[in-house]
Write an enzyme that holds these catalytic residues in place. Structure first.
Site, PDB file in Angstrom:
ATOM      1  CB  ILE A  54      -2.029  -0.123   9.049  1.00  0.00           C
ATOM      2  CG1 ILE A  54      -0.896  -0.268   9.983  1.00  0.00           C
ATOM      3  CG2 ILE A  54      -2.815   1.248   9.282  1.00  0.00           C
ATOM      4  CD1 ILE A  54       0.603   1.231   9.831  1.00  0.00           C
ATOM      5  N   GLY A  82       0.914  -1.404   0.050  1.00  0.00           N
ATOM      6  CA  GLY A  82      -0.117   0.214   0.004  1.00  0.00           C
ATOM      7  C   GLY A  82       0.981   1.525   0.698  1.00  0.00           C
ATOM      8  CG  HIS A 118      -8.446   1.222  16.020  1.00  0.00           C
ATOM      9  ND1 HIS A 118      -8.726   2.898  16.836  1.00  0.00           N
ATOM     10  CD2 HIS A 118      -9.024   1.504  14.034  1.00  0.00           C
ATOM     11  CE1 HIS A 118      -7.932   3.363  15.558  1.00  0.00           C
ATOM     12  NE2 HIS A 118      -8.100   2.777  14.165  1.00  0.00           N
TER      13      HIS A 118
HETATM   14  O1  TXD Z   1      -5.272   3.505  13.239  1.00  0.00           O
HETATM   15  C1  TXD Z   1      -5.275   2.288  12.572  1.00  0.00           C
HETATM   16  N1  TXD Z   1      -5.030   1.239  11.596  1.00  0.00           N
HETATM   17  C2  TXD Z   1      -6.040   3.210  11.161  1.00  0.00           C
HETATM   18  C3  TXD Z   1      -5.800   3.025   9.685  1.00  0.00           C
HETATM   19  C4  TXD Z   1      -5.815   4.443  10.861  1.00  0.00           C
HETATM   20  C5  TXD Z   1      -6.282   5.323   9.873  1.00  0.00           C
HETATM   21  C6  TXD Z   1      -6.390   4.308   8.433  1.00  0.00           C
HETATM   22  N2  TXD Z   1      -6.306   3.059   8.692  1.00  0.00           N
HETATM   23  C7  TXD Z   1      -6.993   2.306   7.517  1.00  0.00           C
HETATM   24  O2  TXD Z   1      -5.529   2.520   6.643  1.00  0.00           O
HETATM   25  C8  TXD Z   1      -7.572   3.698   6.522  1.00  0.00           C
HETATM   26  O3  TXD Z   1      -9.318   3.070   6.755  1.00  0.00           O
HETATM   27  C9  TXD Z   1      -7.487   2.090   5.119  1.00  0.00           C
HETATM   28  O4  TXD Z   1      -7.655   1.183   5.290  1.00  0.00           O
HETATM   29  C10 TXD Z   1      -5.835   1.920   5.849  1.00  0.00           C
HETATM   30  C11 TXD Z   1      -4.888   2.523   4.724  1.00  0.00           C
HETATM   31  O5  TXD Z   1      -5.748   4.522   4.666  1.00  0.00           O
HETATM   32  P1  TXD Z   1      -4.648   5.119   3.551  1.00  0.00           P
HETATM   33  O6  TXD Z   1      -5.015   6.161   3.871  1.00  0.00           O
HETATM   34  O7  TXD Z   1      -3.167   5.350   3.229  1.00  0.00           O
HETATM   35  O8  TXD Z   1      -5.371   4.822   2.091  1.00  0.00           O
HETATM   36  P2  TXD Z   1      -4.725   5.231   0.546  1.00  0.00           P
HETATM   37  O9  TXD Z   1      -4.433   6.524   1.005  1.00  0.00           O
HETATM   38  O10 TXD Z   1      -6.362   4.963  -0.165  1.00  0.00           O
HETATM   39  O11 TXD Z   1      -3.529   4.163   0.646  1.00  0.00           O
HETATM   40  C12 TXD Z   1      -4.225   2.756   0.405  1.00  0.00           C
HETATM   41  C13 TXD Z   1      -3.856   2.055  -0.941  1.00  0.00           C
HETATM   42  C14 TXD Z   1      -3.894   2.936  -2.126  1.00  0.00           C
HETATM   43  O12 TXD Z   1      -2.531   3.654  -2.562  1.00  0.00           O
HETATM   44  C15 TXD Z   1      -4.762   2.147  -3.327  1.00  0.00           C
HETATM   45  O13 TXD Z   1      -3.393   2.095  -4.489  1.00  0.00           O
HETATM   46  C16 TXD Z   1      -3.873   0.878  -2.678  1.00  0.00           C
HETATM   47  O14 TXD Z   1      -3.720   0.494  -1.139  1.00  0.00           O
HETATM   48  N3  TXD Z   1      -4.265  -0.750  -2.691  1.00  0.00           N
HETATM   49  C17 TXD Z   1      -3.129  -2.153  -2.735  1.00  0.00           C
HETATM   50  N4  TXD Z   1      -2.986  -2.465  -2.764  1.00  0.00           N
HETATM   51  C18 TXD Z   1      -2.290  -3.562  -2.777  1.00  0.00           C
HETATM   52  N5  TXD Z   1      -3.113  -4.912  -3.230  1.00  0.00           N
HETATM   53  C19 TXD Z   1      -4.214  -4.204  -3.011  1.00  0.00           C
HETATM   54  N6  TXD Z   1      -4.771  -5.323  -3.521  1.00  0.00           N
HETATM   55  C20 TXD Z   1      -4.227  -2.667  -3.047  1.00  0.00           C
HETATM   56  N7  TXD Z   1      -6.049  -2.410  -3.430  1.00  0.00           N
HETATM   57  C21 TXD Z   1      -5.898  -1.168  -3.228  1.00  0.00           C
END
Ligand code: TXD
Length: 340
Positions: free
Chosen positions: A138, A29, A195
């Protein structure tokens, strides 16, 4: 001249050998949190970084941009971007943020359906390429997603943990620090349980300059109603930022929290950190993940620390774990293989 050249080439060779010995950290990610993780890990030189995303250009672009910052901050680790799990092979640490974040008005639980499918893909991608990795999840809804990740991947439960409690504890400490006008480094606290809106800021475990928070309430240094407001603001901390940002959710504090866990593992610091860990009888629960104090060492989640909970804390902890259980049952309805 020839001697100087020889010395320089020897130094460069040694430098590269040291680099090869560095840990390999794959970030699955490359979004808001993933990119911030990569930058923090590079500056701290925790290891060589592989930034993975299905959006290949995003991973490669962020990796190149961070790499080009090394001319300023001087870090010596490598970083590459990819959409090929082969490039993540034999990682020491894997931090997973693949998934979709919330939009305003959404709860973390609303992400379950989409992120469950994504975490299955990620589990399939890492289970054979990095079977020995320490995996920090995460992606939200955190407690259920990390549980699904462990079941889908089959990786050992002590090597698969979730990041949430460090973030929630940091938010709680920050709000207390502002209210009490006390430097945050003088505040210790733990937020345990799931969480979500049922997370449990542990007031009995909270100390301000070694003085228990409950004492400060008794001395009216902070009113009970103000403390309740701070507990509620901590529980809604994520939603508050989602509303302000309008697009996406918090990423600086979550990334810093993920790095704290990775660093304790890589450097064998044995820090006791609130993490979503697999319970095998601890706190009266088995076969479920929940936020508890965990010793993170080179062995992974080396030990779950069972602290004595006040009656009200235990009650709230039970409510929180019940919410995780109920959401995992929903996950089992989406994917019956999880219901076993
Ligand atoms: O405390 C905690 N655990 C939380 C977690 C705190 C804040 C945010 N939290 C969660 O982390 C949020 O609700 C999301 O579920 C994740 C990631 O948050 P982020 O802000 O980094 O989301 P983005 O910017 O959308 O990035 C997610 C990336 C994006 O670039 C997609 O293209 C990629 O995930 N993505 C993938 N990567 C690999 N493999 C697959 N299948 C895939 N699908 C989407």
């Amino acid at each position: 001249m020839a001697i100087r050249y020889k010395i320089r080439s020897r130094i460069y060779y040694a430098y590269n050998e040291i680099k090869k010995m560095s840990k390999k950290i794959s970030l699955i990610g490359a979004g808001q949190i993933g990119g911030t993780l990569a930058h923090l890990i590079a500056i701290k030189e925790l290891g060589n970084i592989v930034l993975f995303d299905v959006a290949e250009g995003l991973a490669k672009g962020k990796a190149l941009d961070i790499a080009q910052s090394s001319g300023v901050t001087g870090f010596g680790v490598d970083i590459i971007g990819t959409n090929n799990y082969e490039d993540t092979k034999n990682s020491d640490v894997i931090i997973i943020t693949a998934g979709v974040p919330r939009k305003p008005g959404m709860s973390r639980d609303d992400l379950l359906g989409t992120n469950l499918k994504i975490i299955k893909q990620v589990a399939d991608g890492i289970k054979n390429t990095s079977p020995k990795a320490f995996v920090i999840c995460i992606t939200n809804p955190l407690d259920v997603i990390v549980m699904a990740l462990q079941k889908y991947s089959g990786l050992p439960t002590h090597k698969v943990v979730g990041m949430a409690g460090i973030l929630d504890s940091s938010r709680f400490k920050y709000f207390l620090s502002k209210e009490l006008k006390e430097p945050i480094k003088n505040i210790e606290s733990l937020v345990l349980g799931g969480h979500g809106d049922t997370m449990v800021p542990m007031t009995k475990q909270t100390k301000i300059k070694n003085k228990n928070l409950n004492e400060l309430v008794k001395e009216n240094k902070i009113s009970k109603s103000k403390l309740d407001d701070i507990i509620n603001r901590t529980r809604k901390g994520g939603a508050e930022i989602v509303k302000l940002l309008e697009r996406g959710s918090a990423f600086y504090a979550p990334a810093a929290s993920g790095v704290e866990m990775a660093e304790s593992y890589i450097k064998d610091l044995k820090k006791t950190l609130p993490c979503a860990a697999y319970l095998n009888g601890e706190y009266g629960y088995s076969n479920i993940y929940a936020g508890v104090p965990v010793v993170i060492s080179k062995k992974g989640a080396e030990k779950i620390v069972e602290i004595e909970l006040e009656k009200s804390e235990k009650l709230n902890f039970d409510i929180s774990v019940k919410a995780v259980k109920e959401l995992f049952e929903s996950a089992g309805k989406i994917d019956p293989t999880l219901a076993k």
